[in-house]
Design a protein around this motif. Structure first.
Motif, PDB file in Angstrom:
ATOM      1  N   UNK B  59       0.830  -1.207   0.000  1.00  0.00           N
ATOM      2  CA  UNK B  59       0.000   0.000   0.000  1.00  0.00           C
ATOM      3  C   UNK B  59       0.853   1.242   0.000  1.00  0.00           C
ATOM      4  N   UNK B  60       0.156   2.384   0.141  1.00  0.00           N
ATOM      5  CA  UNK B  60       0.874   3.648   0.086  1.00  0.00           C
ATOM      6  C   UNK B  60       1.823   3.807   1.269  1.00  0.00           C
ATOM      7  N   UNK B  61       2.967   4.461   1.002  1.00  0.00           N
ATOM      8  CA  UNK B  61       3.910   4.704   2.097  1.00  0.00           C
ATOM      9  C   UNK B  61       3.235   5.598   3.137  1.00  0.00           C
ATOM     10  N   UNK B  62       3.364   5.230   4.431  1.00  0.00           N
ATOM     11  CA  UNK B  62       2.615   5.985   5.445  1.00  0.00           C
ATOM     12  C   UNK B  62       3.133   7.409   5.625  1.00  0.00           C
ATOM     13  N   UNK B  63       2.235   8.343   5.723  1.00  0.00           N
ATOM     14  CA  UNK B  63       2.592   9.717   6.044  1.00  0.00           C
ATOM     15  C   UNK B  63       2.536   9.917   7.545  1.00  0.00           C
ATOM     16  N   UNK B  64       2.837  11.128   8.013  1.00  0.00           N
ATOM     17  CA  UNK B  64       2.856  11.400   9.459  1.00  0.00           C
ATOM     18  C   UNK B  64       1.540  11.022  10.150  1.00  0.00           C
ATOM     19  N   UNK B  65       0.417  11.289   9.495  1.00  0.00           N
ATOM     20  CA  UNK B  65      -0.869  11.023  10.146  1.00  0.00           C
ATOM     21  C   UNK B  65      -1.061   9.535  10.410  1.00  0.00           C
ATOM     22  N   UNK B  66      -0.758   8.712   9.386  1.00  0.00           N
ATOM     23  CA  UNK B  66      -0.922   7.262   9.570  1.00  0.00           C
ATOM     24  C   UNK B  66       0.008   6.746  10.657  1.00  0.00           C
ATOM     25  N   UNK B  67       1.218   7.288  10.664  1.00  0.00           N
ATOM     26  CA  UNK B  67       2.185   6.832  11.659  1.00  0.00           C
ATOM     27  C   UNK B  67       1.701   7.197  13.059  1.00  0.00           C
ATOM     28  N   UNK B  68       1.162   8.379  13.188  1.00  0.00           N
ATOM     29  CA  UNK B  68       0.627   8.818  14.483  1.00  0.00           C
ATOM     30  C   UNK B  68      -0.487   7.875  14.921  1.00  0.00           C
ATOM     31  N   UNK B  69      -1.322   7.503  13.967  1.00  0.00           N
ATOM     32  CA  UNK B  69      -2.434   6.601  14.263  1.00  0.00           C
ATOM     33  C   UNK B  69      -1.907   5.238  14.734  1.00  0.00           C
ATOM     34  N   UNK B  70      -0.875   4.737  14.026  1.00  0.00           N
ATOM     35  CA  UNK B  70      -0.304   3.441  14.406  1.00  0.00           C
ATOM     36  C   UNK B  70       0.326   3.523  15.793  1.00  0.00           C
ATOM     37  N   UNK B  71       0.926   4.657  16.104  1.00  0.00           N
ATOM     38  CA  UNK B  71       1.498   4.806  17.442  1.00  0.00           C
ATOM     39  C   UNK B  71       0.394   4.632  18.481  1.00  0.00           C
ATOM     40  N   UNK B  72      -0.774   5.256  18.210  1.00  0.00           N
ATOM     41  CA  UNK B  72      -1.917   5.101  19.110  1.00  0.00           C
ATOM     42  C   UNK B  72      -2.324   3.640  19.221  1.00  0.00           C
ATOM     43  N   UNK B  73      -2.384   2.956  18.073  1.00  0.00           N
ATOM     44  CA  UNK B  73      -2.744   1.535  18.080  1.00  0.00           C
ATOM     45  C   UNK B  73      -1.799   0.721  18.947  1.00  0.00           C
ATOM     46  N   UNK B  74      -0.494   1.013  18.794  1.00  0.00           N
ATOM     47  CA  UNK B  74       0.489   0.232  19.551  1.00  0.00           C
ATOM     48  C   UNK B  74       0.283   0.431  21.047  1.00  0.00           C
ATOM     49  N   UNK B  75      -0.057   1.650  21.446  1.00  0.00           N
ATOM     50  CA  UNK B  75      -0.304   1.919  22.864  1.00  0.00           C
ATOM     51  C   UNK B  75      -1.531   1.142  23.334  1.00  0.00           C
ATOM     52  N   UNK B  76      -2.610   1.191  22.541  1.00  0.00           N
ATOM     53  CA  UNK B  76      -3.824   0.516  23.020  1.00  0.00           C
ATOM     54  C   UNK B  76      -3.652  -1.005  23.016  1.00  0.00           C
ATOM     55  N   UNK B  77      -2.902  -1.515  22.026  1.00  0.00           N
ATOM     56  CA  UNK B  77      -2.627  -2.959  22.027  1.00  0.00           C
ATOM     57  C   UNK B  77      -1.901  -3.362  23.293  1.00  0.00           C
ATOM     58  N   UNK B  78      -0.953  -2.503  23.696  1.00  0.00           N
ATOM     59  CA  UNK B  78      -0.197  -2.792  24.906  1.00  0.00           C
ATOM     60  C   UNK B  78      -1.132  -2.809  26.119  1.00  0.00           C
ATOM     61  N   UNK B  79      -2.032  -1.824  26.179  1.00  0.00           N
ATOM     62  CA  UNK B  79      -2.955  -1.769  27.318  1.00  0.00           C
ATOM     63  C   UNK B  79      -3.847  -3.002  27.338  1.00  0.00           C
ATOM     64  N   UNK B  80      -4.346  -3.395  26.167  1.00  0.00           N
ATOM     65  CA  UNK B  80      -5.211  -4.579  26.105  1.00  0.00           C
ATOM     66  C   UNK B  80      -4.475  -5.817  26.594  1.00  0.00           C
ATOM     67  N   UNK B  81      -3.226  -5.931  26.130  1.00  0.00           N
ATOM     68  CA  UNK B  81      -2.450  -7.102  26.516  1.00  0.00           C
ATOM     69  C   UNK B  81      -2.276  -7.150  28.031  1.00  0.00           C
ATOM     70  N   UNK B  82      -2.020  -5.984  28.634  1.00  0.00           N
ATOM     71  CA  UNK B  82      -1.867  -5.934  30.089  1.00  0.00           C
ATOM     72  C   UNK B  82      -3.162  -6.352  30.785  1.00  0.00           C
ATOM     73  N   UNK B  83      -4.297  -5.899  30.227  1.00  0.00           N
ATOM     74  CA  UNK B  83      -5.582  -6.265  30.835  1.00  0.00           C
ATOM     75  C   UNK B  83      -5.799  -7.769  30.759  1.00  0.00           C
ATOM     76  N   UNK B  84      -5.474  -8.332  29.591  1.00  0.00           N
ATOM     77  CA  UNK B  84      -5.616  -9.786  29.438  1.00  0.00           C
ATOM     78  C   UNK B  84      -4.745 -10.510  30.442  1.00  0.00           C
ATOM     79  N   UNK B  85      -3.548  -9.996  30.655  1.00  0.00           N
ATOM     80  CA  UNK B  85      -2.629 -10.638  31.585  1.00  0.00           C
ATOM     81  C   UNK B  85      -3.216 -10.629  32.997  1.00  0.00           C
ATOM     82  N   UNK B  86      -3.718  -9.470  33.404  1.00  0.00           N
ATOM     83  CA  UNK B  86      -4.313  -9.362  34.732  1.00  0.00           C
ATOM     84  C   UNK B  86      -5.476 -10.334  34.858  1.00  0.00           C
TER      85      UNK B  86
END
Ligand SMILES: Nc1ncnc2c1ncn2[C@@H]1O[C@H](COP(=O)(O)OP(=O)(O)OP(=O)(O)O)[C@@H](O)[C@H]1O
Ligand SMILES: [Mg+2]
Lengths: 279, 333
Positions: B59-86
């Motif tokens: 697909x298209x090379x990611x611009x700043x906006x997409x990268x920012x969005x992915x950063x958000x995703x990575x944070x929420x994935x981390x939070x979800x994983x922690x919740x699952x662990x608990x």
């Protein structure tokens, strides 16, 4: 005369890439206890070499040095050196610099409190008590040199060796330090050998002035007794006939008998032009 | 001595808050704030502009906006994983409690949570690995550098080897280190994983050299005057090294350490990618293999984070250097 320090037939050959170079030849000198001796001579004649041999930092290739009936073979605190560029450890404060020397020399004979008092006493002697806890780069050049002198004095040396101790200082600071040094010498009676380029300084401070001939194979040309009574006052001495005569004699030795016969290097016009442009 | 003073660079901001800003302070503000912000802004624009024109098979090379969005995703994935662990540990506890009530003589067996490591777990792993590798390298390089600097014999003996191994890329070491670790590190209950050791040793081998060379140079260049002081005082060999040599060599040593840490961080990412050892490098590699439409954006997040961490590690060393080294001029930049 009972000699404390004796240099007999000291010679020094340096190995250089162009073969051996004889810097000193047949240097003979006796120095009495408590005497203040200056070494004077043109640049490169071998003054530092003589001093370093006495200090034990260099080994003479001929002859030897005897201090208090013992031959000098290595450096030691009984022959404390004040180096030209102060040589203080830049990461230690003035106090700590002197303390390092005191601890090394008196660790077996002085208690912790005595060591501290002795360090402070020596810094007071050179009027540096107020900046005891400053590091070398926080104090002026003259102050650094004072600390260097305090460090050397604190070792209670039999001979104090000074290689152009005030060479890098301005005239006013220099005069101050000369007065301090005379005061200290009068008070402690330490034997001193001092190298200097300054004729007035030599005459003002010394009991004897040792004048060296030009190298190579430099040796002692003349020795002048400075029979000016102590304590000496620099202002009163300016017109003192003995002082003036001594001064005259040293100048005569340096600029008539041992005139540097090096012609000034000739510059081409292009070179001087280039220099002028840069300036 | 470490003094904590109000940093001078903050002075213009204080002035800005009080409303009285001098000419020099305006200039400082522009230098510290305006120009950097403009630079970054311009970079983002160029990036956006270029990204729109690059079409990859993912697909298209990611611009700043997409990268920012992915950063958000990575944070929420981390939070979800922690919740699952608990949640996992809660369930396990409940199960054990219930079973113990029915069967009081049952020996409970607990299991660890085994979710896939998140982006932030990988950052943690990489940081621990790089620090261990760097510490190991320093522990070897500093003493060895001192010995090399003190003895011209040792220097002559070691120098050819140093020159030979210094330019070797981490990728060349990696297979060898992997095999040696597998052969020598055999344990039923390993304290640390083999992959950790492989990464760590590779990092150490590569980042050893700047510290080694700089320490050696620092030790050899102790001024002759200070050596003479030491001789007049008759310091013994040990005191000479401790009181004169080490302090004089410290500024150079720190320059080496900073270079080493920079290299360690670069090498680690490469080693993790190649050996698939846990860490940020593996994250990048996994995303690349994964090949979803989000992958490039996520890799770009990793790239930025890697850069940021490298920068912070360097600042950390600089702070340490400023606190410890007497020669303030050597710790300016
Ligand atoms: N390590 C050395 N190797 C070779 N030659 C040397 C060495 N040290 C000194 N010399 C030479 O010995 C001579 C005397 O040097 P020295 O440093 O003693 O002079 P100096 O009188 O102290 O000069 P200055 O007043 O400029 O300090 C000089 O010609 C110098 O080039
Ligand atoms: Mg000299």
């Amino acid at each position: 005369m009972k000699a404390l320090l004796e240099l007999s037939n000291v010679g020094m050959q340096f190995d250089t890439p162009k073969g051996s170079f004889e810097a000193l030849k047949d240097v003979n000198l006796k120095i009495a206890d408590g005497e203040f001796v200056s070494l004077i001579g043109h640049s490169g004649c071998g003054k530092s070499t003589v001093l370093n041999i006495v200090a034990g930092l260099l080994h003479s290739t001929d002859g030897g040095v005897i201090l208090d009936k013992q031959e000098v073979t290595e450096p030691g605190p009984e022959r404390a050196v004040v180096f030209q560029n102060h040589s203080l450890l830049p990461w230690l404060t003035s106090f700590e610099n002197v303390e390092l020397a005191v601890k090394q020399v008196f660790k077996k004979t002085k208690s912790r409190a005595e060591i501290r008092d002795w360090v402070e006493h020596n810094l007071e002697l050179v009027h540096m008590a107020h900046a005891m806890h400053k590091k070398p780069d926080e104090i002026s050049g003259g102050m650094k040199q004072r600390v260097g002198i305090a460090r050397a004095l604190a070792m209670q040396p039999q001979v104090l060796l000074m290689d152009e101790p005030f060479g890098a200082l301005d005239a006013l600071t220099r005069a101050h330090l000369q007065d301090s040094l005379m005061e200290i010498h009068a008070q402690l009676g330490t034997t001193v050998i001092m190298i200097t380029h300054d004729v007035d300084e030599a005459v003002l401070l010394s009991d004897r002035i040792v004048m060296m001939t030009n190298g190579p194979s430099a040796t002692i040309g003349e020795i002048l007794d400075v029979k000016v009574p102590r304590p000496r006052d620099r202002l009163a001495l300016a017109d003192d006939p003995t002082f003036v005569r001594c001064r005259q004699q040293v100048l005569q030795f340096l600029y008539e008998k041992q005139r540097k016969v090096e012609p000034l290097p000739k510059r081409t016009d292009a070179e001087t032009g280039a220099v002028r442009k840069r300036a | 001595m470490v003094t904590l003073t109000f940093p001078t660079w903050m002075e213009p901001y204080r002035a800005l808050a009080t409303g009285k800003v001098s000419r020099d302070q305006w200039q400082a503000l522009m230098r510290q704030l305006l120009w950097p912000v403009l630079g970054i802004g311009l970079f983002l624009l160029l990036w956006q502009f270029a990204a729109q024109r690059i079409d990859t098979s993912l697909g298209q090379f990611p611009g700043p906006a997409q990268v920012w969005e992915q950063a958000g995703n990575l944070v929420s994935e981390h939070q979800q994983s922690r919740e699952r662990e608990v949640a996992f540990y809660e369930r396990q506890e409940k199960y054990i409690a219930a079973r113990l009530q029915q069967q009081p003589d049952w020996e409970p067996v607990t299991r660890d949570y085994t979710g896939a490591p998140t982006f932030f777990d990988q950052i943690g792993t990489s940081l621990i690995t790089v620090m261990s590798g760097f510490l190991l390298a320093s522990m070897i390089a500093i003493p060895l550098g001192i010995v090399i600097g003190l003895s011209s014999t040792v220097h002559a003996a070691v120098n050819p080897l140093v020159q030979l191994f210094k330019p070797v890329s981490p990728l060349a070491w990696l297979p060898l280190v992997t095999m040696v670790v597998s052969a020598l590190y055999v344990s039923d209950d390993p304290m640390v994983s083999k992959s950790f050791l492989t990464s760590m040793f590779t990092v150490s081998l590569c980042c050893l050299w700047p510290t080694l060379m700089n320490t050696a140079v620092g030790v050899t260049s102790v001024s002759q005057d200070l050596t003479n002081v030491s001789r007049v005082l008759r310091l013994n060999a040990l005191s000479h090294v401790r009181k004169i040599v080490l302090p004089s060599a410290l500024p150079m040593m720190f320059t080496g350490l900073r270079l080493s840490l920079g290299i360690a961080w670069m090498v680690l990412i490469a080693a993790e990618m190649l050996a698939q050892n846990p860490g940020l490098g593996k994250f990048v590699w996994d995303e690349f293999q994964n090949g979803s439409s989000q992958s490039l954006g996520r890799i770009m997040v990793a790239v930025i984070v890697i850069g940021l961490i490298g920068f912070l590690l360097d600042r950390l060393m600089l702070m340490l250097q400023r606190a410890l080294v007497w020669d303030k001029a050597s710790a300016q930049r």
